[in-house]
Design a protein around this motif. Structure first.
Motif, PDB file in Angstrom:
ATOM      1  N   ALA A 157      61.710 -19.509  53.438  1.00 57.44           N
ATOM      2  CA  ALA A 157      61.993 -18.152  53.893  1.00 57.44           C
ATOM      3  C   ALA A 157      61.049 -17.760  55.028  1.00 57.44           C
ATOM      4  O   ALA A 157      60.000 -18.359  55.230  1.00 57.44           O
ATOM      5  CB  ALA A 157      61.846 -17.181  52.731  1.00 57.44           C
ATOM      6  N   MET A 158      61.444 -16.731  55.731  1.00 52.50           N
ATOM      7  CA  MET A 158      60.661 -16.219  56.859  1.00 52.50           C
ATOM      8  C   MET A 158      60.205 -14.803  56.513  1.00 52.50           C
ATOM      9  O   MET A 158      60.998 -13.997  56.024  1.00 52.50           O
ATOM     10  CB  MET A 158      61.562 -16.215  58.096  1.00 52.50           C
ATOM     11  N   ALA A 159      58.964 -14.477  56.752  1.00 57.19           N
ATOM     12  CA  ALA A 159      58.430 -13.150  56.451  1.00 57.19           C
ATOM     13  C   ALA A 159      58.937 -12.115  57.444  1.00 57.19           C
ATOM     14  O   ALA A 159      59.112 -12.406  58.631  1.00 57.19           O
ATOM     15  CB  ALA A 159      56.905 -13.185  56.472  1.00 57.19           C
ATOM     16  N   ALA A 160      59.150 -10.901  56.948  1.00 56.78           N
ATOM     17  CA  ALA A 160      59.602  -9.804  57.802  1.00 56.78           C
ATOM     18  C   ALA A 160      58.620  -9.573  58.951  1.00 56.78           C
ATOM     19  O   ALA A 160      59.027  -9.317  60.089  1.00 56.78           O
ATOM     20  CB  ALA A 160      59.773  -8.532  56.978  1.00 56.78           C
ATOM     21  N   SER A 161      57.341  -9.689  58.671  1.00 59.62           N
ATOM     22  CA  SER A 161      56.329  -9.472  59.714  1.00 59.62           C
ATOM     23  C   SER A 161      56.446 -10.509  60.824  1.00 59.62           C
ATOM     24  O   SER A 161      56.228 -10.207  62.002  1.00 59.62           O
ATOM     25  CB  SER A 161      54.925  -9.500  59.113  1.00 59.62           C
ATOM     26  N   GLU A 162      56.814 -11.734  60.473  1.00 58.56           N
ATOM     27  CA  GLU A 162      56.985 -12.780  61.477  1.00 58.56           C
ATOM     28  C   GLU A 162      58.195 -12.489  62.367  1.00 58.56           C
ATOM     29  O   GLU A 162      58.141 -12.680  63.588  1.00 58.56           O
ATOM     30  CB  GLU A 162      57.141 -14.141  60.803  1.00 58.56           C
ATOM     31  N   ILE A 163      59.271 -12.018  61.762  1.00 58.22           N
ATOM     32  CA  ILE A 163      60.468 -11.651  62.536  1.00 58.22           C
ATOM     33  C   ILE A 163      60.104 -10.542  63.515  1.00 58.22           C
ATOM     34  O   ILE A 163      60.436 -10.607  64.707  1.00 58.22           O
ATOM     35  CB  ILE A 163      61.608 -11.197  61.606  1.00 58.22           C
ATOM     36  N   GLU A 164      59.415  -9.526  63.022  1.00 58.92           N
ATOM     37  CA  GLU A 164      59.010  -8.405  63.873  1.00 58.92           C
ATOM     38  C   GLU A 164      58.120  -8.878  65.016  1.00 58.92           C
ATOM     39  O   GLU A 164      58.315  -8.478  66.171  1.00 58.92           O
ATOM     40  CB  GLU A 164      58.291  -7.354  63.027  1.00 58.92           C
ATOM     41  N   GLU A 165      57.153  -9.730  64.728  1.00 57.06           N
ATOM     42  CA  GLU A 165      56.249 -10.239  65.759  1.00 57.06           C
ATOM     43  C   GLU A 165      56.996 -11.019  66.838  1.00 57.06           C
ATOM     44  O   GLU A 165      56.714 -10.874  68.023  1.00 57.06           O
ATOM     45  CB  GLU A 165      55.183 -11.132  65.129  1.00 57.06           C
ATOM     46  N   LEU A 166      57.948 -11.846  66.422  1.00 54.33           N
ATOM     47  CA  LEU A 166      58.725 -12.631  67.390  1.00 54.33           C
ATOM     48  C   LEU A 166      59.546 -11.730  68.302  1.00 54.33           C
ATOM     49  O   LEU A 166      59.597 -11.932  69.521  1.00 54.33           O
ATOM     50  CB  LEU A 166      59.637 -13.612  66.660  1.00 54.33           C
ATOM     51  N   ILE A 167      60.180 -10.725  67.711  1.00 51.26           N
ATOM     52  CA  ILE A 167      61.001  -9.809  68.516  1.00 51.26           C
ATOM     53  C   ILE A 167      60.116  -9.027  69.476  1.00 51.26           C
ATOM     54  O   ILE A 167      60.432  -8.901  70.665  1.00 51.26           O
ATOM     55  CB  ILE A 167      61.836  -8.873  67.616  1.00 51.26           C
ATOM     56  N   ARG A 168      58.979  -8.531  68.991  1.00 51.50           N
ATOM     57  CA  ARG A 168      58.070  -7.771  69.865  1.00 51.50           C
ATOM     58  C   ARG A 168      57.486  -8.647  70.974  1.00 51.50           C
ATOM     59  O   ARG A 168      57.246  -8.174  72.082  1.00 51.50           O
ATOM     60  CB  ARG A 168      56.938  -7.151  69.056  1.00 51.50           C
ATOM     61  N   ALA A 169      57.258  -9.915  70.679  1.00 51.78           N
ATOM     62  CA  ALA A 169      56.746 -10.830  71.708  1.00 51.78           C
ATOM     63  C   ALA A 169      57.796 -11.068  72.787  1.00 51.78           C
ATOM     64  O   ALA A 169      57.485 -11.148  73.968  1.00 51.78           O
ATOM     65  CB  ALA A 169      56.325 -12.153  71.080  1.00 51.78           C
ATOM     66  N   GLY A 170      59.062 -11.164  72.395  1.00 51.95           N
ATOM     67  CA  GLY A 170      60.144 -11.411  73.343  1.00 51.95           C
ATOM     68  C   GLY A 170      60.630 -10.161  74.049  1.00 51.95           C
ATOM     69  O   GLY A 170      61.143 -10.224  75.170  1.00 51.95           O
ATOM     70  N   ILE A 171      60.484  -9.015  73.383  1.00 51.07           N
ATOM     71  CA  ILE A 171      60.905  -7.724  73.941  1.00 51.07           C
ATOM     72  C   ILE A 171      59.736  -6.754  73.709  1.00 51.07           C
ATOM     73  O   ILE A 171      59.740  -5.964  72.765  1.00 51.07           O
ATOM     74  CB  ILE A 171      62.201  -7.215  73.264  1.00 51.07           C
ATOM     75  N   PRO A 172      58.707  -6.821  74.548  1.00 56.49           N
ATOM     76  CA  PRO A 172      57.444  -6.116  74.293  1.00 56.49           C
ATOM     77  C   PRO A 172      57.537  -4.605  74.112  1.00 56.49           C
ATOM     78  O   PRO A 172      56.741  -4.030  73.387  1.00 56.49           O
ATOM     79  CB  PRO A 172      56.587  -6.447  75.517  1.00 56.49           C
ATOM     80  N   ASP A 173      58.483  -3.948  74.762  1.00 57.54           N
ATOM     81  CA  ASP A 173      58.557  -2.487  74.657  1.00 57.54           C
ATOM     82  C   ASP A 173      59.511  -2.026  73.552  1.00 57.54           C
ATOM     83  O   ASP A 173      59.859  -0.855  73.474  1.00 57.54           O
ATOM     84  CB  ASP A 173      58.945  -1.875  75.999  1.00 57.54           C
ATOM     85  N   ALA A 174      59.920  -2.934  72.679  1.00 57.61           N
ATOM     86  CA  ALA A 174      60.884  -2.615  71.628  1.00 57.61           C
ATOM     87  C   ALA A 174      60.231  -1.944  70.430  1.00 57.61           C
ATOM     88  O   ALA A 174      59.087  -2.228  70.090  1.00 57.61           O
ATOM     89  CB  ALA A 174      61.599  -3.878  71.160  1.00 57.61           C
ATOM     90  N   ARG A 175      60.994  -1.050  69.814  1.00 55.67           N
ATOM     91  CA  ARG A 175      60.648  -0.540  68.481  1.00 55.67           C
ATOM     92  C   ARG A 175      61.476  -1.381  67.519  1.00 55.67           C
ATOM     93  O   ARG A 175      62.682  -1.537  67.694  1.00 55.67           O
ATOM     94  CB  ARG A 175      61.017   0.927  68.329  1.00 55.67           C
ATOM     95  N   VAL A 176      60.844  -1.929  66.506  1.00 56.01           N
ATOM     96  CA  VAL A 176      61.507  -2.868  65.598  1.00 56.01           C
ATOM     97  C   VAL A 176      61.309  -2.409  64.165  1.00 56.01           C
ATOM     98  O   VAL A 176      60.189  -2.104  63.744  1.00 56.01           O
ATOM     99  CB  VAL A 176      60.926  -4.293  65.761  1.00 56.01           C
ATOM    100  N   GLU A 177      62.406  -2.339  63.421  1.00 53.16           N
ATOM    101  CA  GLU A 177      62.367  -2.024  61.990  1.00 53.16           C
ATOM    102  C   GLU A 177      63.051  -3.172  61.267  1.00 53.16           C
ATOM    103  O   GLU A 177      64.203  -3.494  61.560  1.00 53.16           O
ATOM    104  CB  GLU A 177      63.112  -0.724  61.701  1.00 53.16           C
ATOM    105  N   ILE A 178      62.359  -3.783  60.315  1.00 44.31           N
ATOM    106  CA  ILE A 178      62.909  -4.896  59.547  1.00 44.31           C
ATOM    107  C   ILE A 178      63.030  -4.470  58.090  1.00 44.31           C
ATOM    108  O   ILE A 178      62.091  -3.907  57.519  1.00 44.31           O
ATOM    109  CB  ILE A 178      62.005  -6.146  59.622  1.00 44.31           C
ATOM    110  N   THR A 179      64.179  -4.747  57.477  1.00 44.76           N
ATOM    111  CA  THR A 179      64.417  -4.454  56.073  1.00 44.76           C
ATOM    112  C   THR A 179      64.857  -5.728  55.372  1.00 44.76           C
ATOM    113  O   THR A 179      65.755  -6.427  55.857  1.00 44.76           O
ATOM    114  CB  THR A 179      65.542  -3.388  55.925  1.00 44.76           C
ATOM    115  N   ASP A 180      64.219  -6.040  54.243  1.00 39.08           N
ATOM    116  CA  ASP A 180      64.615  -7.189  53.422  1.00 39.08           C
ATOM    117  C   ASP A 180      65.766  -6.717  52.538  1.00 39.08           C
ATOM    118  O   ASP A 180      65.574  -5.934  51.610  1.00 39.08           O
ATOM    119  CB  ASP A 180      63.431  -7.676  52.587  1.00 39.08           C
ATOM    120  N   LEU A 181      66.972  -7.163  52.837  1.00 38.07           N
ATOM    121  CA  LEU A 181      68.169  -6.654  52.171  1.00 38.07           C
ATOM    122  C   LEU A 181      68.311  -7.100  50.722  1.00 38.07           C
ATOM    123  O   LEU A 181      68.843  -6.365  49.894  1.00 38.07           O
ATOM    124  CB  LEU A 181      69.424  -7.075  52.949  1.00 38.07           C
ATOM    125  N   ALA A 182      67.889  -8.305  50.408  1.00 37.71           N
ATOM    126  CA  ALA A 182      68.115  -8.849  49.071  1.00 37.71           C
ATOM    127  C   ALA A 182      66.825  -9.047  48.282  1.00 37.71           C
ATOM    128  O   ALA A 182      66.866  -9.455  47.129  1.00 37.71           O
ATOM    129  CB  ALA A 182      68.876 -10.172  49.168  1.00 37.71           C
TER     130      ALA A 182
END
Length: 79
Positions: free
Chosen positions: A2-27
């Motif tokens: 599995a991949m941690a929510a924080s890792e997903i957020e970090e990757l998105i912010r690294a690729g799109i630096p000015d983004a606001r990112v909200e991650i929810t673990d659905l299951a």
């Protein structure tokens, strides 16, 4: 694995630096997430291109270590 929510957020912010990112673990299993990404770069960009930008930021992890991602993207609302 599995991949941690924080890792997903970090990757998105690294690729799109000015983004606001909200991650929810659905299951609650660390394998099925929802991501809401709000970024100025999305202004005027078709939704499919917005999603492609997020997938690019994830560096090919979709379908591999990141099994499922419900994705919502938008440009910030100007007041």
């Amino acid at each position: 694995m599995a991949m941690a929510a924080s890792e997903i957020e970090e990757l998105i912010r690294a690729g799109i630096p000015d983004a606001r990112v909200e991650i929810t673990d659905l299951a609650g299993d660390g394998d099925h997430y929802a991501a809401r990404v709000i970024a100025p770069m999305f202004k005027g960009m078709p939704r499919v291109r917005q999603h492609q930008a997020v997938y690019a930021a994830l560096g090919g992890r979709m379908g591999g270590v990141l099994h499922a991602l419900q994705l919502t993207t938008e440009a910030p609302v100007e007041e």
